[in-house]
Design a protein around this motif. Sequence first.
Motif, PDB file in Angstrom:
ATOM      1  N   THR A   1       0.623 -13.327 -10.371  1.00  0.00           N
ATOM      2  CA  THR A   1       0.244 -13.961 -11.630  1.00  0.00           C
ATOM      3  C   THR A   1      -0.608 -13.016 -12.476  1.00  0.00           C
ATOM      4  O   THR A   1      -0.405 -12.883 -13.681  1.00  0.00           O
ATOM      5  CB  THR A   1      -0.549 -15.252 -11.346  1.00  0.00           C
ATOM      6  OG1 THR A   1       0.264 -16.116 -10.551  1.00  0.00           O
ATOM      7  CG2 THR A   1      -0.918 -15.955 -12.641  1.00  0.00           C
TER       8      THR A   1
ATOM      9  N   SER B   1      11.575 -14.235  -5.018  1.00  0.00           N
ATOM     10  CA  SER B   1      10.917 -15.473  -5.451  1.00  0.00           C
ATOM     11  C   SER B   1       9.710 -15.219  -6.334  1.00  0.00           C
ATOM     12  O   SER B   1       9.059 -16.166  -6.788  1.00  0.00           O
ATOM     13  CB  SER B   1      10.481 -16.278  -4.213  1.00  0.00           C
ATOM     14  OG  SER B   1       9.556 -15.531  -3.426  1.00  0.00           O
TER      15      SER B   1
ATOM     16  N   THR C   1       6.692 -14.949  -1.732  1.00  0.00           N
ATOM     17  CA  THR C   1       5.646 -15.879  -2.151  1.00  0.00           C
ATOM     18  C   THR C   1       5.437 -16.915  -1.049  1.00  0.00           C
ATOM     19  O   THR C   1       5.975 -16.816   0.044  1.00  0.00           O
ATOM     20  CB  THR C   1       6.044 -16.578  -3.466  1.00  0.00           C
ATOM     21  OG1 THR C   1       7.337 -17.189  -3.303  1.00  0.00           O
ATOM     22  CG2 THR C   1       6.098 -15.587  -4.615  1.00  0.00           C
TER      23      THR C   1
ATOM     24  N   MET D   1       2.497 -19.713  -7.318  1.00  0.00           N
ATOM     25  CA  MET D   1       2.854 -18.294  -7.383  1.00  0.00           C
ATOM     26  C   MET D   1       1.697 -17.466  -6.844  1.00  0.00           C
ATOM     27  O   MET D   1       0.534 -17.818  -6.986  1.00  0.00           O
ATOM     28  CB  MET D   1       3.165 -17.891  -8.829  1.00  0.00           C
ATOM     29  CG  MET D   1       3.595 -16.436  -8.982  1.00  0.00           C
ATOM     30  SD  MET D   1       4.055 -16.017 -10.691  1.00  0.00           S
ATOM     31  CE  MET D   1       5.562 -16.968 -10.843  1.00  0.00           C
TER      32      MET D   1
ATOM     33  N   LYS E   1      11.375 -15.203 -11.949  1.00  0.00           N
ATOM     34  CA  LYS E   1      12.267 -16.287 -12.324  1.00  0.00           C
ATOM     35  C   LYS E   1      13.686 -16.121 -11.800  1.00  0.00           C
ATOM     36  O   LYS E   1      14.602 -16.800 -12.276  1.00  0.00           O
ATOM     37  CB  LYS E   1      12.299 -16.411 -13.852  1.00  0.00           C
ATOM     38  CG  LYS E   1      10.990 -16.849 -14.475  1.00  0.00           C
ATOM     39  CD  LYS E   1      10.633 -18.267 -14.052  1.00  0.00           C
ATOM     40  CE  LYS E   1       9.359 -18.745 -14.746  1.00  0.00           C
ATOM     41  NZ  LYS E   1       9.000 -20.129 -14.324  1.00  0.00           N
TER      42      LYS E   1
ATOM     43  N   ARG F   1       5.316 -22.327  -4.787  1.00  0.00           N
ATOM     44  CA  ARG F   1       6.462 -21.576  -5.301  1.00  0.00           C
ATOM     45  C   ARG F   1       7.657 -21.705  -4.372  1.00  0.00           C
ATOM     46  O   ARG F   1       8.774 -21.922  -4.819  1.00  0.00           O
ATOM     47  CB  ARG F   1       6.089 -20.100  -5.478  1.00  0.00           C
ATOM     48  CG  ARG F   1       7.245 -19.216  -5.945  1.00  0.00           C
ATOM     49  CD  ARG F   1       7.894 -19.745  -7.200  1.00  0.00           C
ATOM     50  NE  ARG F   1       8.933 -18.853  -7.700  1.00  0.00           N
ATOM     51  CZ  ARG F   1       9.863 -19.216  -8.573  1.00  0.00           C
ATOM     52  NH1 ARG F   1       9.874 -20.465  -9.033  1.00  0.00           N
ATOM     53  NH2 ARG F   1      10.764 -18.355  -8.984  1.00  0.00           N
ATOM     54  N   ASP F   2       7.423 -21.606  -3.071  1.00  0.00           N
ATOM     55  CA  ASP F   2       8.516 -21.751  -2.121  1.00  0.00           C
ATOM     56  C   ASP F   2       9.101 -23.162  -2.170  1.00  0.00           C
ATOM     57  O   ASP F   2      10.319 -23.342  -2.018  1.00  0.00           O
ATOM     58  CB  ASP F   2       8.044 -21.428  -0.707  1.00  0.00           C
ATOM     59  CG  ASP F   2       7.978 -19.924  -0.458  1.00  0.00           C
ATOM     60  OD1 ASP F   2       8.249 -19.159  -1.409  1.00  0.00           O
ATOM     61  OD2 ASP F   2       7.639 -19.513   0.662  1.00  0.00           O
TER      62      ASP F   2
END
Length: 365
Positions: free
Chosen positions: A6, A278, A306, A1, A281, A310-311
């Motif tokens: 974050t 993205s 992102t 992330m 959540k 994450r991706d």
Amino acid sequence: MNPAKTAFKTILPVIERVVLATDHAFSGYIQPRRLRGKLLLQPYIGWGTPTAIELTGRVLLPRTVAPARKGDRRLQNFRNVMRRLFSREVAGVRVMGVLAGETASAISDSDGYFTLHFKPREALAAGWYELALSMEGREEGPTQARVQVVSEARFGIISDLDDTVIQSDVTSLPRMLMTSLTGNARTRSPFPGVGALYRALTREGEKRNPIFYVSSSPWNFFDLLWQFLEYRRIPLGPLFLRNWGMDLLSGHGGYKHSVIERILARYPELKFVLVGDSGEKDPEIYAEVVRRHPGRVLAVYIRDVTSGLRDEGVMHLREEVGRAGVDLVLASDSLDAASHAMALGLITPGEFRNVLTSVARTYES
């Protein structure tokens, strides 16, 4: 992330708790018997079916927030944000409204919220309705509210707001905080082409497909978000925001998922397009909706804000959702989503060209 995202998610609960602690430090909420001045009746957007409509709102002490202008100074915008956050709620006020000849009333709770439930004797036609609200025993004049009634439609749209519709500068924590805390409804920017895409999906001017906005922003920002949508010509629809007092313990994902479940239950015959980003959540929430409701989701559009792991996680969810017969599109811009929507027959080639023109115009300016 993304590190900025974050960090912001770490800071947000702190801000929420500061707001709650300040509320409690100043007696938590105010009982109407102590009030001699005027009260502010803040209705949100009602929603429902031809035979069952609900409208939520809030009773507050008045606050001075001037209408947003593009040239407003950042300090003034920051003060307005703080005034919204540190609202003073009023409990124990009876609020009344009349819709299609049916009267409903409710008493504001400890957070100032009230919900009116209308059950018209004769089914209402689909569309927007206005009604007047009043407070029992108060001298303030009536307050106008709006409700959206949905009956037949090709499909509905459920969309997030931050990082999906509104740019929040997630790549940089300082810029993100500066944008969120010192911007206003006219200085905040939409993602390129999002207005044209949503106008195409809702089919403005024809039999309208309803849109619902489900966001983790607090109800305190309702007027700011509504003004933003109006100013940017993004289709209007009911907003479902968070009560930082009551919803804080449920978490962002649990709250959003529960709202989506309510919308699907209210319109059991309606299929939906889900739009998110993205950054938080949304992909996981939407994948769970696809699992729980086979055949109810036409497509999932996730704006890619992102990178990296994450991706990769979103792509795994894409495979899972695909096995259920639903495409999850990780879209770099509104054009990616529009291209898929055209291929699926959700929008026309002409509407796709409108999105293309809008995106191109943004990048040229």
